[in-house]
Enzyme design. Sequence first.
Site, PDB file in Angstrom:
ATOM      1  N   HIS A 133      -0.553  -4.170  -3.201  1.00  0.00           N
ATOM      2  CA  HIS A 133      -1.796  -3.980  -3.833  1.00  0.00           C
ATOM      3  C   HIS A 133      -1.516  -3.325  -5.409  1.00  0.00           C
ATOM      4  O   HIS A 133      -0.800  -2.320  -5.687  1.00  0.00           O
ATOM      5  CB  HIS A 133      -2.610  -2.791  -3.201  1.00  0.00           C
ATOM      6  CG  HIS A 133      -2.980  -2.956  -1.843  1.00  0.00           C
ATOM      7  ND1 HIS A 133      -2.923  -2.325  -0.645  1.00  0.00           N
ATOM      8  CD2 HIS A 133      -3.619  -4.264  -1.397  1.00  0.00           C
ATOM      9  CE1 HIS A 133      -3.354  -2.925   0.311  1.00  0.00           C
ATOM     10  NE2 HIS A 133      -3.626  -4.133   0.056  1.00  0.00           N
ATOM     11  N   GLU A 163      -1.671   0.145  -6.551  1.00  0.00           N
ATOM     12  CA  GLU A 163      -0.757   1.232  -5.790  1.00  0.00           C
ATOM     13  C   GLU A 163       0.554   1.192  -6.457  1.00  0.00           C
ATOM     14  O   GLU A 163       1.409   0.091  -5.975  1.00  0.00           O
ATOM     15  CB  GLU A 163      -1.029   0.937  -4.521  1.00  0.00           C
ATOM     16  CG  GLU A 163      -2.294   1.282  -3.682  1.00  0.00           C
ATOM     17  CD  GLU A 163      -2.447   0.779  -2.392  1.00  0.00           C
ATOM     18  OE1 GLU A 163      -1.620   0.531  -1.738  1.00  0.00           O
ATOM     19  OE2 GLU A 163      -3.830   0.536  -1.993  1.00  0.00           O
ATOM     20  N   HIS A 201       3.033   1.389   0.000  1.00  0.00           N
ATOM     21  CA  HIS A 201       1.296   1.576  -0.808  1.00  0.00           C
ATOM     22  C   HIS A 201       1.395   2.812  -0.988  1.00  0.00           C
ATOM     23  O   HIS A 201       2.130   3.789  -1.189  1.00  0.00           O
ATOM     24  CB  HIS A 201       0.438   1.178   0.563  1.00  0.00           C
ATOM     25  CG  HIS A 201       0.506  -0.116   1.058  1.00  0.00           C
ATOM     26  ND1 HIS A 201      -0.607  -0.845   0.981  1.00  0.00           N
ATOM     27  CD2 HIS A 201       1.767  -0.803   1.781  1.00  0.00           C
ATOM     28  CE1 HIS A 201      -0.231  -1.987   1.524  1.00  0.00           C
ATOM     29  NE2 HIS A 201       1.028  -2.043   1.815  1.00  0.00           N
ATOM     30  N   GLU A 219       2.644   4.836   2.971  1.00  0.00           N
ATOM     31  CA  GLU A 219       1.788   5.461   2.074  1.00  0.00           C
ATOM     32  C   GLU A 219       2.667   6.496   1.463  1.00  0.00           C
ATOM     33  O   GLU A 219       2.778   7.535   2.061  1.00  0.00           O
ATOM     34  CB  GLU A 219       0.709   5.784   2.729  1.00  0.00           C
ATOM     35  CG  GLU A 219      -0.188   4.633   3.620  1.00  0.00           C
ATOM     36  CD  GLU A 219      -0.822   3.639   2.600  1.00  0.00           C
ATOM     37  OE1 GLU A 219      -1.224   4.190   1.268  1.00  0.00           O
ATOM     38  OE2 GLU A 219      -1.266   2.720   3.291  1.00  0.00           O
TER      39      GLU A 219
HETATM   40 ZN   LIG Z   1      -2.168  -0.696  -0.200  1.00  0.00          ZN
END
Ligand SMILES: [Zn+2]
Length: 658
Positions: A250, A253, A382, A474
């Site tokens: 992404h 990110e 991410h 994350e």
């Molecule tokens: Zn992501």
Amino acid sequence: MPPPPPPLLLLLLAALAAAARPRCPLARGTTGDCHGPWAADSATCVDMPLRTCSDVAYNQTAFPTLLEHRSREAVEASSEYILLSVLHHLLEGQCNPDLRLLGCAVLAPRCEGGRVRRPCRHVCEGLREACQPAFDAIDMAWPYFLDCSRYFASVEEGCYDPLEKLREGLDVEEALPSGLPPTFLHFTHHSYAQMVRVLRRTAARCAHIAKTYSIGRSFNGKELLVIEFSARPGQHELMEPEVKLIGNIHGNEVAGREMLIYLAQYLCTEYLLGSARIQRLLNTTRIHLLPSMNPDGYEVAAAEGAGYNGWTSGRQNAQNLDLNRNFPDLTSEYYRLAESRSVRSDHIPIPQHYWWGKVAPETKAIMKWMRTTPFVLSASLHGGDLVVSYPFDFSKHPQEEKMFSPTPDEKMFKLLARAYADVHPMMMDRSENRCGGNFLKRGSIINGADWYSFTGGMSDFNYLHSNCFEITVELGCVKFPPEEALYTLWQHNKEPLLNFMETVHRGIKGVVMDKFGKPVKNARIVVKGIRHDITTAPDGDYWRLLPPGSHIVIAQAPGYSKVIKKVTIPARMKRAGRVDFILQPLGTRPKQLLLGPRRSGSGLRDPPGGASRYGEPEEPGQEPLGGRRQPSVGGSKPWWWSYFTSLSEHKPRWLLKY
Ligand SMILES: [Zn+2]
Ligand SMILES: *[C@@H]1O[C@H](CO)[C@@H](O)[C@H](O)[C@H]1NC(C)=O
Ligand SMILES: *[C@@H]1O[C@H](CO)[C@@H](O)[C@H](O)[C@H]1NC(C)=O
């Protein structure tokens, strides 16, 4: 100036000219009755007037062009120019901007010091070889004006490289303050050019253990650059497991992108300084870092700036596709098959209909990468929360948005997720100042579908299509952290990253061979109680990540009898246990019987002819792309023909194959 001749007439003339005097433009010395600026001793250089060609590496062109267009208007009205302007979309980003720049070199030839220069033939030939499949896939003929033998010149004739600028882009100006030792980690955000430079410099500094390579290009043409570390970079070694870490899927990110840039420098420096841990890791593991899978999205996010960045700007690639939703949805396929008893959760083929949709070049590049490298373990980095999630990401009940949906390897995935979370100080932090606190009671790990369900994710695809186990990390609540936060982020994630990569040595590995010692590729490694087989790589080697405990392991391949072994994995292990299998041929029994033990439906999931998953030229860009659009039948025009409807009469029939 005479009025521009009608393009169709020109085409005819060009075709006639080519037929009559194919070598004319290439003739050296006297140019006889040749027309065109290449034949002229001098030309009038004018500033580049064409929008589609405004980013070429030169700034002056001349008329007439190599196609004998005599004015800017004539070029702009031509079907050749329209093709160049839309090629990007027609080919879905493949081969671009390379092809456009190549076309510009013909439609807006380089003019320098009153002379027109021609682009190099070898560049054209290289591109044609690489890009022909993309044209075939949309049923389009190779454009006549990119005929390498006609409009291009050899090195001896003084040609220039029209793609020089693209290659230069990877070789950028000094971006780091000079005077600092190369081992100095610079905790800043890195632009694309700076990132490429750091990776290249790092590979140069550690040339004996590191190498950069590209796995393809983004939609806007940026190389997806990987840095690889291994005792022998550039090649797979027998039984050496391969790990990949991917950042910035992404585009907004960005913490993962920076972590991997720092990690590359850190691995290199520590190896050189003699760190036993890093040396052991790199001596026994092949590590591939792709800091940015979505460099186009990053540009969009970076333009808004750190700290401010909105929740979604730059998340998608340049085609507005969310790359973590763009992979084939094999999870639905798996659930569908699960209803029959013979379900398998490995090596599920990509359904044909997937290729009818939009597939991002970034996604294709990853799939091709996975086919050519026998990855064992992977993480995708991410941002936006603080948790480690693991497959499946797609809920087993399509209507349930939050539902625990484990893979057959649930135990192992938990162990992998914990290898990251357990050594991350913030993921384990019980105080108020951590973010995403709702995961704390679970130890900051969660089954993806239990968090929120989605299809087309990269992790599910890795697990169901290949031998690779991928988790999703994350890294923190802020997607585009301010620069001041980067040092702390690195301090928090360095140990988790190392610890995670080291878990690739948990479990067993070995070689499957026949009684003559010949490797058996694509043999299945079956573990009783876990309905997910691993297959051997072309050298017969395999890796099976396994949690501690006793396991019954079976090796099998068509034409051989099964071999069964019992293995026990200790609770703490640093090195995968080696378990080799020697298979005995089944002898002279008829072939049907040999296939007997294979579960029904397996034929569906095996590559045709038992082709290898790795190293075979069967790449995603080929067969699947061909299926994306149906070939035109019964004289109807291909779908892309509509792009040329603005041309009232001089439509580019030369693009039609039939
Ligand atoms: Zn992501
Ligand atoms: C055009 O390019 C030349 C050579 O690269 C450079 O010297 C010149 O300043 C450029 N001119 C313009 C107007 O950009
Ligand atoms: C790693 O390999 C290098 C080169 O073979 C060797 O010099 C070094 O001692 C090894 N280090 C460890 C910890 O295995």
